[in-house]
Each structure stands twice: as structure tokens, then as C-alpha cells.
Design a protein around this motif. Sequence first.
Motif, short mmCIF file in Angstrom:
data_model
loop_
_atom_site.label_atom_id
_atom_site.label_comp_id
_atom_site.label_asym_id
_atom_site.label_seq_id
_atom_site.Cartn_x
_atom_site.Cartn_y
_atom_site.Cartn_z
N GLU A 15 0.83 -1.20 0.00
CA GLU A 15 0.00 0.00 0.00
C GLU A 15 0.87 1.25 0.00
O GLU A 15 0.53 2.25 -0.64
CB GLU A 15 -0.93 -0.01 1.22
N GLN A 16 1.99 1.19 0.69
CA GLN A 16 2.89 2.33 0.75
C GLN A 16 3.55 2.60 -0.61
O GLN A 16 3.68 3.75 -1.03
CB GLN A 16 3.97 2.08 1.81
N LEU A 18 2.36 2.06 -3.49
CA LEU A 18 1.37 2.49 -4.49
C LEU A 18 0.53 3.67 -4.01
O LEU A 18 -0.49 3.99 -4.62
CB LEU A 18 0.44 1.33 -4.86
N GLN A 19 0.94 4.32 -2.93
CA GLN A 19 0.10 5.35 -2.34
C GLN A 19 -0.09 6.57 -3.25
O GLN A 19 -1.08 7.30 -3.13
CB GLN A 19 0.68 5.80 -1.00
N MET A 20 0.81 6.79 -4.20
CA MET A 20 0.69 7.94 -5.09
C MET A 20 -0.27 7.69 -6.26
O MET A 20 -0.61 8.61 -7.00
CB MET A 20 2.06 8.32 -5.64
N TYR A 21 -0.71 6.43 -6.43
CA TYR A 21 -1.58 6.09 -7.55
C TYR A 21 -3.03 6.01 -7.07
O TYR A 21 -3.39 5.14 -6.27
CB TYR A 21 -1.16 4.77 -8.18
N GLN A 22 -3.86 6.95 -7.56
CA GLN A 22 -5.26 7.02 -7.16
C GLN A 22 -6.15 6.96 -8.39
O GLN A 22 -5.83 7.51 -9.44
CB GLN A 22 -5.53 8.33 -6.41
N VAL A 27 -10.48 5.96 -4.96
CA VAL A 27 -9.99 4.69 -4.43
C VAL A 27 -8.51 4.54 -4.79
O VAL A 27 -8.09 4.83 -5.91
CB VAL A 27 -10.80 3.51 -5.01
N GLY A 28 -7.72 4.08 -3.85
CA GLY A 28 -6.30 3.86 -4.11
C GLY A 28 -6.09 2.64 -4.99
O GLY A 28 -6.89 1.69 -4.98
N LEU A 29 -5.00 2.64 -5.76
CA LEU A 29 -4.72 1.53 -6.66
C LEU A 29 -4.52 0.22 -5.88
O LEU A 29 -4.97 -0.84 -6.33
CB LEU A 29 -3.48 1.83 -7.50
N SER A 31 -5.91 -0.69 -3.08
CA SER A 31 -7.24 -1.18 -2.67
C SER A 31 -7.97 -1.80 -3.84
O SER A 31 -8.68 -2.81 -3.69
CB SER A 31 -8.07 -0.04 -2.08
N TRP A 32 -7.81 -1.20 -5.02
CA TRP A 32 -8.45 -1.74 -6.23
C TRP A 32 -7.91 -3.12 -6.55
O TRP A 32 -8.65 -4.05 -6.87
CB TRP A 32 -8.19 -0.76 -7.38
#
Length: 449
Positions: A15-16, A18-22, A27-29, A31-32
Motif C-alpha cells: 500500500e505504501q 502504491l500510495q501515489m496512484y489514485q 480509491v487507491g490503486l 485497494s483496487w
Amino acid sequence: MAFQLSIKEYEKVTEQSLQMYQLSSGVGLFSWLENIVVQWANEEPEKEFNGEDSFQWIRRCPYGGDALQFTNYVGLIPVELGSLIEIFPKIRLSPQQEDDRQVLFQMVCALLEDVRHIQFEEESLQTQKETTLYESLTELFLHDVSCLVRHGVARTYINLEGNLPYLKGRLLFGDQIKKTAGLMNSFYTQHDEFLPNRLENRVIKAALLTIKKYFLNPRHLKITNELLSAFEGVSPNVYLDEIKRTYCDREMQYYENALRWSEFILRNLSPIFLKTERHSLRTPCLLFPMHRLFEAFVFKCLKGQNNGLKFESQKALHYLFVNDLQTQQFKNQSLRPDIVIKDNDKVVAIMDTKWKKIATKDLNISPADLYQMYVYGKKYFGKKSGVIFLVFPKNEDFKEIIGPFLFDNEPKLSLYIVPFDSEKKDLSLGGSSLLEIIETTSMFDKITG
């Protein structure tokens, strides 16, 4: 905010990281992606996805907490309009990283030729380094449809029924009384018209409309709109079960490539998936199993060389048991080497490809792979000498052929560990030719015989 994320197969993401990809929905990437993994687990919780037949391209990392790991699939995953994930092979395909897209694209085309039987011209396999796999394949599909349109959109006689202001065809008296009562200037008729609204055209139009949803390239959008105008009056409504009913006779052979592309697009699956009954992926994607890509690419490259040898792919000439054992509980397994090499219709070598990274200093080859090669040798060569090639991708730690390793002396059964150079599209045999290595072993039979 649109994004393009490039990662490698078996790469771990958190998650850390990919945190810049929304996504546009907020929704965050991560989480997707996690939602896809959860959905997969809920659909078939008892099934494990560890073997080569697994369709799961992402999973929870076996170690590493809440991390996710991409598996042995490469290709492209559209997340939403303008945003995508590119998955590259874990092993470099060329010295220059920017050339990896080009080699990967050629591998995919080799697999499409093998599985979908789509034929490619050599010049069409060249693409720009920064072009995504999706755009490159779209270019080839549009090219084949453009050739079809220039040749002419096929028509057929279609039976039509309805009210007309004039008499044409056969008058349906029952419907004339029921449906045109009081309309003295209307005729309810049944007649045939020569129209383009046939199944083959409907399939191609539906495929054009499908890829149009994910275009980022303005030129592709312009070409697609021009092609769609050639299918004016053709309905885009088609069921997947109807695709297998498409038919190309001698006069419609120019439709074959476009129809195979259209099936590939409409099923929204990779070629290997077309052989299965189920695929639960909910997002449109373009994914390919890397071990199949490597196998198809090696076969195509070797088959194209004029060295007097004949190459056959996945040829089942032998079975594990000699008696015809076939029951519900137990099935006689066919032995299918990736490549069978023949000389004058005689099997002279067996070749198996493995998409694994090895090093010359420590080969670390799976015992199961070695047992498999030994069984191939005993079944395909019997009491004669033979050569077996175990082919791995070339890398910085594995650049030259290793061997022979002798399974048996009499008859002589030799094993070579060979690197395949994806850039040169050939085996790295240390200056020898494939035919020379095979003939060295066959000479043993002539001397001892």
C-alpha cells in the motif's frame, strides 16, 4: 489523475509503494488490486492457484505481510480511462531496457500465430519503443480490418418481414389482416434483401466498438471511426456463443484474420484462456502466461531457420504407459515436449523450454525438470542415441551452452543446457550449429552399430 505503472512479474507491491496512484473515484490503486484478490478468493475459496494452469495474475504475497505479488503473467491491465498497469518479464529480454517492449510484442505475436492462427507480416512486427502492447496489437487489428474494407464488406441475402408502402416479395395474408387493418396503402410482406448485416460483420463491428472504449491514441480513434462507417447498417449486437458460427468460404478468406482478432477482443481474454470454460477476471486486460510466450517465441525463431531440420510444437507421439489405460480414476498421460526436432521424418532431438533464471556457476535446475527430460529421452529414442535440449532464457549469468550431461552411455542419451538469446532470436551454442551437435550424437550409433 491518469497514470501508467510499469512493474515486473513476481514483483511485490504494498500500500505504501502504491500510495501515489489514485483512481478518479478516489480509491487507491492498492485497494483496487486487493479487491480483485478478495473477489477471486470468494469465488473459489477451496481452489489453489499455484500451478501453471492458474489464471490468477495477482495474489497475496506468501510472505511479506499485506503485500500483493504479480504472478507469471505479462501484458497490460487497463485500470480506467487513461490509467494502466504494464507487467514486464522478470528477466531482461534485451540489453537495452527500452527494447523489452519490442521483444515482448514479438513474443505475443508468435503466441497469437500459434494459438489463434493469426498470420503476421515481418514488417508489421516493428513498433515504437514507447508504444504499449495494447496500442501495438490494436494497430495490427485495425490494419487487418482496413485490408478487409478495401477488399469489400461482404453481403448476404437476409429475410425481412414488415409493412411496406408497396408490394414486394410474398404477401402474408394473415398478418396483412391483423396488422394492417384499415391501412389501404400498406402491405405486410416477406422478402429478401442483399445486405451487409451478416454475422461476420456484426462480430467485427462489435470488436471495433469494444476497443474504441480504451483508446488513448487519437490516430487509432480516427481510423476506427472511418472503419465503422464502412459497417453502416450492421448491428453490433452479438452473443459470444455466436462467434463460433462465423464462416469463411473461399470467397471470404480475406475475413479470417479480422475474425480471429475480433474473437480475441470480444472474449476479452488471452489466447491460453480461450481453452477454458471459466475466467473470472472482471477488468478488460491483455495478459499472457510468460512460459507460453517463451515457448512459442523459441519455436517460431528456430522453425524459421533454414538448417535442414523440421520442428514440431507440442507433438504427442508417445504416452507414459504402453497399454491403453483410460478410466475415470486414472488417465494415461501423453508426453508432449515443447519442440520435437526431426531429420527426414526421424526424431533426432527433443527440446523443452523453461522460463526460469539460472546461472552457470549454480544451475539449480529442478529435479522434476530433469526427471521429465529423462522420461522424454527413454520414450522418444528407445534403444537409440538421442539429444535433449533444456532451453532457458539468456541472462548476464548464463550466456553459453553447458553439457553434454549423459543420462546413459549405451544408448547415448545426452542433455544440453542452452541459453536462448531473445535479441538475436537464436540459441547460444558457442559457435556450433544445432545440426552439428545432433550429428555428433548420431555418429555414436553408427560407430557402435
